[in-house]
Design a protein around this motif. Structure first.
Motif, PDB file in Angstrom:
ATOM      1  N   LEU A 135       0.807  -1.219   0.000  1.00  0.00           N
ATOM      2  CA  LEU A 135       0.000   0.000   0.000  1.00  0.00           C
ATOM      3  C   LEU A 135       0.844   1.276   0.000  1.00  0.00           C
ATOM      4  N   LEU A 136       2.154   1.130  -0.012  1.00  0.00           N
ATOM      5  CA  LEU A 136       3.025   2.303  -0.044  1.00  0.00           C
ATOM      6  C   LEU A 136       2.831   3.036  -1.377  1.00  0.00           C
ATOM      7  N   LEU A 141      10.536   4.690  -9.603  1.00  0.00           N
ATOM      8  CA  LEU A 141      10.203   3.729 -10.646  1.00  0.00           C
ATOM      9  C   LEU A 141       8.831   3.132 -10.334  1.00  0.00           C
ATOM     10  N   PRO A 142       8.072   2.713 -11.351  1.00  0.00           N
ATOM     11  CA  PRO A 142       6.732   2.170 -11.094  1.00  0.00           C
ATOM     12  C   PRO A 142       6.748   0.713 -10.636  1.00  0.00           C
ATOM     13  N   VAL A 143       7.882   0.268 -10.146  1.00  0.00           N
ATOM     14  CA  VAL A 143       7.989  -1.094  -9.623  1.00  0.00           C
ATOM     15  C   VAL A 143       8.994  -1.097  -8.481  1.00  0.00           C
ATOM     16  N   ARG A 144       8.676  -1.850  -7.420  1.00  0.00           N
ATOM     17  CA  ARG A 144       9.609  -1.973  -6.298  1.00  0.00           C
ATOM     18  C   ARG A 144       9.523  -3.397  -5.752  1.00  0.00           C
ATOM     19  N   ALA A 145      10.591  -3.842  -5.118  1.00  0.00           N
ATOM     20  CA  ALA A 145      10.658  -5.212  -4.607  1.00  0.00           C
ATOM     21  C   ALA A 145      11.269  -5.226  -3.217  1.00  0.00           C
ATOM     22  N   SER A 195       5.891  -5.187  -5.967  1.00  0.00           N
ATOM     23  CA  SER A 195       4.798  -4.224  -6.071  1.00  0.00           C
ATOM     24  C   SER A 195       4.958  -3.454  -7.377  1.00  0.00           C
ATOM     25  N   ILE A 196       3.942  -3.519  -8.237  1.00  0.00           N
ATOM     26  CA  ILE A 196       3.999  -2.898  -9.557  1.00  0.00           C
ATOM     27  C   ILE A 196       2.814  -1.956  -9.716  1.00  0.00           C
ATOM     28  N   HIS A 197       3.071  -0.745 -10.144  1.00  0.00           N
ATOM     29  CA  HIS A 197       1.984   0.206 -10.380  1.00  0.00           C
ATOM     30  C   HIS A 197       1.148  -0.262 -11.578  1.00  0.00           C
ATOM     31  N   HIS A 198      -0.166  -0.094 -11.457  1.00  0.00           N
ATOM     32  CA  HIS A 198      -1.073  -0.590 -12.491  1.00  0.00           C
ATOM     33  C   HIS A 198      -0.896   0.148 -13.820  1.00  0.00           C
ATOM     34  N   LEU A 199      -0.240   1.296 -13.790  1.00  0.00           N
ATOM     35  CA  LEU A 199       0.003   2.028 -15.036  1.00  0.00           C
ATOM     36  C   LEU A 199       0.907   1.256 -15.993  1.00  0.00           C
ATOM     37  N   GLU A 217       0.572 -10.697 -26.438  1.00  0.00           N
ATOM     38  CA  GLU A 217       0.433 -11.614 -25.307  1.00  0.00           C
ATOM     39  C   GLU A 217       1.752 -11.854 -24.581  1.00  0.00           C
ATOM     40  N   GLN A 218       2.883 -11.427 -25.173  1.00  0.00           N
ATOM     41  CA  GLN A 218       4.194 -11.623 -24.553  1.00  0.00           C
ATOM     42  C   GLN A 218       4.775 -10.331 -23.983  1.00  0.00           C
ATOM     43  N   VAL A 219       3.961  -9.290 -23.878  1.00  0.00           N
ATOM     44  CA  VAL A 219       4.467  -7.972 -23.485  1.00  0.00           C
ATOM     45  C   VAL A 219       3.909  -7.578 -22.120  1.00  0.00           C
ATOM     46  N   VAL A 220       4.777  -7.021 -21.275  1.00  0.00           N
ATOM     47  CA  VAL A 220       4.359  -6.475 -19.987  1.00  0.00           C
ATOM     48  C   VAL A 220       3.812  -5.067 -20.213  1.00  0.00           C
ATOM     49  N   GLY A 221       2.615  -4.812 -19.714  1.00  0.00           N
ATOM     50  CA  GLY A 221       2.016  -3.493 -19.879  1.00  0.00           C
ATOM     51  C   GLY A 221       0.562  -3.504 -19.453  1.00  0.00           C
TER      52      GLY A 221
END
Length: 299
Positions: free
Chosen positions: A18-19, A27-31, A46-50, A189-193
């Motif tokens: 929830l951070l 960055l729109p992703v953190r681990a 944690s990945i932003h839905h954008l 189908e093979q792309v992150v987005g």
């Protein structure tokens, strides 16, 4: 970092998930890697839905597995989301836009699932999750019924959900949102987005509607929604000229989703990997009903 018990572990995962993201700086992703007991660690991503949707998660896990196994090479450049941003022609989008405007212009744009309860002026986005697994007997009967009617489980369960909405709200015409993948272009189908799009399904239910008619209605609405799924939900809202309300989502306040998932695709040599289930107590919609089919059945 490390925690001492399951309660502390779940609390740490929730806090991390929830951070908020500061998209101007972060960055729109953190681990995070959280230690728990001897030789046990929980990896939290944690990945932003954008930048990613639910479909993307399996791709991310696959790439992480390859990277950990040193099978991921820097010169192996995967297709990027930006390459698909204009995959749909303006003419096709205009056709989709005309379809949604004509279908929804006279439809009720608000569905109050709890008319007896006072609604706060501004949503707090608090919520909870209740989960359970369909018995194998019920699942077998459902799939036998679907084969008999030549309809999908999604259309049958959507019809059943529409009956419940009608019974609890007395509404006869209402909109149910359902997420669709939005990956119509070859290679997407093979792309992150973030390809996923919420499609508004218009349902008409009365006490005189036969269940077979309702299933056919749900089936046809889902097929038509798939044909026009590339038109952005935000554009539908804008084209209808809906007045924004801080107390609820515009046009769609409830969600139905039926999705088939594969087993956990994260593989690390020398380690046993399995998912750690925890609930995040927030909610975008008033109600969301989700059926998840995996190798163990339907949850």
């Amino acid at each position: 970092e490390a925690v001492e018990n399951v309660t502390a572990l779940e609390q740490r995962i929730t806090e991390f998930a929830l951070l908020p993201f500061d998209l101007e700086r972060d960055l729109p992703v953190r681990a995070a890697l959280i230690g728990f007991e001897t030789n046990i660690h929980v990896f939290v991503l944690s990945i932003h839905h954008l930048v990613a949707d639910a479909w993307s998660i399996e791709i991310v896990l696959r790439d992480l597995s390859a990277a950990y196994s040193e099978h991921f090479f820097g010169d192996n450049v995967a297709p990027q989301f930006a390459e698909f941003a204009n995959a749909v022609s303006p003419q096709a989008l205009e056709v989709d836009g005309c379809y949604w405007r004509s279908r929804l212009i006279d439809a009720p744009h608000v569905l109050d699932l709890c008319p007896a309860r006072a609604r706060p002026a501004i949503r707090a986005f608090t919520g909870a999750t209740v989960s359970g697994r369909m018995s194998s007997h019920t699942e077998d009967r459902l799939k036998d019924f679907c084969r008999l009617k030549r309809r999908t489980p999604a259309s049958v369960l959507l019809a059943c959900y529409a009956i419940l909405v009608h019974r609890y709200t007395a509404a006869t015409t209402f909109i149910i949102g359902t997420p669709m993948a939005g990956r119509m272009a070859a290679g997407a189908e093979q792309v992150v987005g973030l390809f996923a799009n919420v499609v508004p399904i218009l349902m008409n239910v009365s006490s005189m509607t036969h269940i077979d008619q309702l299933i056919d209605q749900a089936w046809e609405a889902l097929l038509e929604g798939m044909d026009h799924q590339m038109y952005p939900f935000s554009a539908i809202v804008q084209s209808l000229g809906l007045e924004r309300d801080l107390s609820r989502e515009p046009l769609v306040q409830n969600i139905f989703n039926y999705v088939s998932v594969h087993s956990n695709s994260l593989s690390i040599p020398g380690a046993e990997v399995r998912p750690f289930r925890t609930d995040i107590f927030n909610a975008k919609y008033d109600f969301a009903l989700e059926f998840i089919e995996d190798e163990d059945g339907i949850e």
